[in-house]
Motif scaffolding. Sequence first.
Motif, mmCIF file in Angstrom:
data_model
loop_
_atom_site.group_PDB
_atom_site.id
_atom_site.type_symbol
_atom_site.label_atom_id
_atom_site.label_comp_id
_atom_site.label_asym_id
_atom_site.label_seq_id
_atom_site.Cartn_x
_atom_site.Cartn_y
_atom_site.Cartn_z
ATOM 1 N N LEU A 233 -2.852 -7.719 -0.006
ATOM 2 C CA LEU A 233 -3.949 -6.995 0.634
ATOM 3 C C LEU A 233 -3.901 -7.102 2.151
ATOM 4 O O LEU A 233 -4.647 -6.407 2.843
ATOM 5 N N GLY A 234 -3.041 -7.955 2.672
ATOM 6 C CA GLY A 234 -3.000 -8.179 4.109
ATOM 7 C C GLY A 234 -4.175 -9.038 4.543
ATOM 8 O O GLY A 234 -4.669 -9.891 3.794
ATOM 9 N N LYS A 235 -4.645 -8.829 5.769
ATOM 10 C CA LYS A 235 -5.767 -9.596 6.295
ATOM 11 C C LYS A 235 -7.064 -8.986 5.774
ATOM 12 O O LYS A 235 -7.364 -7.816 6.014
ATOM 13 N N VAL A 236 -7.855 -9.787 5.074
ATOM 14 C CA VAL A 236 -9.106 -9.315 4.481
ATOM 15 C C VAL A 236 -10.269 -9.910 5.259
ATOM 16 O O VAL A 236 -10.465 -11.125 5.283
ATOM 17 N N TYR B 241 -5.088 -0.607 -4.429
ATOM 18 C CA TYR B 241 -4.601 0.590 -3.750
ATOM 19 C C TYR B 241 -3.976 0.192 -2.412
ATOM 20 O O TYR B 241 -4.617 -0.477 -1.591
ATOM 21 N N PRO B 242 -2.733 0.602 -2.159
ATOM 22 C CA PRO B 242 -2.124 0.303 -0.846
ATOM 23 C C PRO B 242 -2.727 1.179 0.246
ATOM 24 O O PRO B 242 -3.203 2.284 -0.010
ATOM 25 N N HIS C 179 6.781 0.251 3.941
ATOM 26 C CA HIS C 179 6.844 -0.817 2.946
ATOM 27 C C HIS C 179 5.452 -1.170 2.412
ATOM 28 O O HIS C 179 5.322 -1.828 1.383
ATOM 29 N N ILE C 180 4.415 -0.721 3.122
ATOM 30 C CA ILE C 180 3.040 -0.899 2.630
ATOM 31 C C ILE C 180 2.584 0.344 1.873
ATOM 32 O O ILE C 180 2.134 0.265 0.733
ATOM 33 N N SER C 181 2.697 1.521 2.478
ATOM 34 C CA SER C 181 2.195 2.746 1.862
ATOM 35 C C SER C 181 2.948 3.122 0.594
ATOM 36 O O SER C 181 2.409 3.824 -0.271
ATOM 37 N N LEU D 250 -12.571 -5.768 -2.226
ATOM 38 C CA LEU D 250 -12.037 -6.532 -1.103
ATOM 39 C C LEU D 250 -11.111 -5.615 -0.323
ATOM 40 O O LEU D 250 -10.144 -5.074 -0.882
ATOM 41 N N MET D 251 -11.394 -5.433 0.962
ATOM 42 C CA MET D 251 -10.703 -4.440 1.772
ATOM 43 C C MET D 251 -9.848 -5.131 2.825
ATOM 44 O O MET D 251 -10.369 -5.754 3.751
ATOM 45 N N GLY D 252 -8.542 -5.015 2.654
ATOM 46 C CA GLY D 252 -7.615 -5.675 3.560
ATOM 47 C C GLY D 252 -6.845 -4.701 4.433
ATOM 48 O O GLY D 252 -6.896 -3.479 4.228
ATOM 49 N N SER D 253 -6.106 -5.231 5.371
ATOM 50 C CA SER D 253 -5.340 -4.400 6.303
ATOM 51 C C SER D 253 -4.179 -3.685 5.620
ATOM 52 O O SER D 253 -3.671 -2.680 6.123
ATOM 53 N N GLU D 254 -3.767 -4.179 4.421
ATOM 54 C CA GLU D 254 -2.640 -3.564 3.725
ATOM 55 C C GLU D 254 -3.034 -2.996 2.360
ATOM 56 O O GLU D 254 -2.215 -2.309 1.729
#
Length: 423
Positions: free
Chosen positions: A179-182, A336-337, A346-348, A318-322
């Motif tokens: 999720l990256g940074k949440v 969901y990416p 590589h994220i999308s 939970l909403m992350g940067s990725e």
Amino acid sequence: MSEPISRRRFVSRSVAASAAPALLSAQASGTKVNMGWVGLGNRGGKHIKTMLQVGAGEVYMKAICDTFSPRLAKSKDDVATQQHTAPDTYNDYYKMLEDKSIDAVGIFTPEHLHRDMVIAALEAGKHVYCEKPLTHTIEEGFEILQAVEKSGKKFQVGTQRRSAKLYQKAKEIYESGVLGKVVYARAFWYRNSPLTNPAWRYTIPANAEPGNTDYRRFLGPAPETTFNKQRYFQWRLYWDYSGGISTDLLVHQTDAIHMITGRNHCKSVTCTGGIHCWTEDDREVPDTVTAGFEYPDHFHINYSAVFNNSRYHYGEQLMGSEGTLEILGLKDLYVYPEKYRGAPEHISARPEIHINSRKDLGQGNPTGAHLRNFVDAILTDTPLNCDARTGHEAAVTGHLATLAYRREKKVYWDQENGMHRFA
């Protein structure tokens, strides 16, 4: 009507019996947990059956207790049908605790009764399963924590998402870093009901009257009132017995986010709302709420609930940067990416994920697993999924929201000293 027996009166008159070990302890037999159960209404009446299902062969319902005698009689028959032996019946919980053969109790009463009932059970040498919220106030939670530590007994709080495989999977996904940074989470619970059946206006039995309803025992430590069917059967609507949305619904979801992210306390809360849907009755607690929780480490939870629209039902996000992790209806988990303009490929390009709890994890509602975890803790020392401290920390978020709403002020929480203050 008979006088209610307080926890202190119970302890003072039977301290020797309370200190004695149970004669038929589960630890000694290694096979059975003899249970007492108090509160046979909507949730307690349902999950006493669940307990007997998940504990078949290892749980014996020795006694049940309720202050509405027709409900007590029906539950006696229901239990007898399930376990082929009728339980003992009580309208006096503290009298039930004198039965030394009872190893553990399930407490499913209104929240204003929890503290005294919990502490009395622990002092009587019983393990305890207490429905959420653990307490009616923050201060009561610290009293319970002391009693649990002193007793050495197993103690489970009924925030059952802690035993849900879906939420355990969510925790794995969160910890993987996908999720990256949440820094932001959102939780919501939306309900609707006909005008003829307002929210939390539970059906009042036609035969309810003072002769078969021990209203004084229901009141317990709450302010004295004359016999009132609405307050007895629809107690969630009144501040004397309930924290409303904050302690019935919100605590489940903030606790779930704590579980997933590894947090256990916020630093401040704001809460607004009001009685906007059901304006024609005497309810005191709000039917519409929006709350914001700030955490010490750059994290925020937005919470909302309303009782006149059910389109989005309930869930946590939970909403992350990725990426975004979403759990809906205690059944489905989605990931969901992020696909914003300029998002790294590589994220999308990551695949979306969908996990259904029953289909993919083999689990429906986790309450049965939560009750079973309590039994296993007693019989085999299995770690509890929601011990007293975890349940207390869950309740604190709800109580802080209630305080902020009722005082119309932002409230700050001092985790180290266990104190709150208003802005």
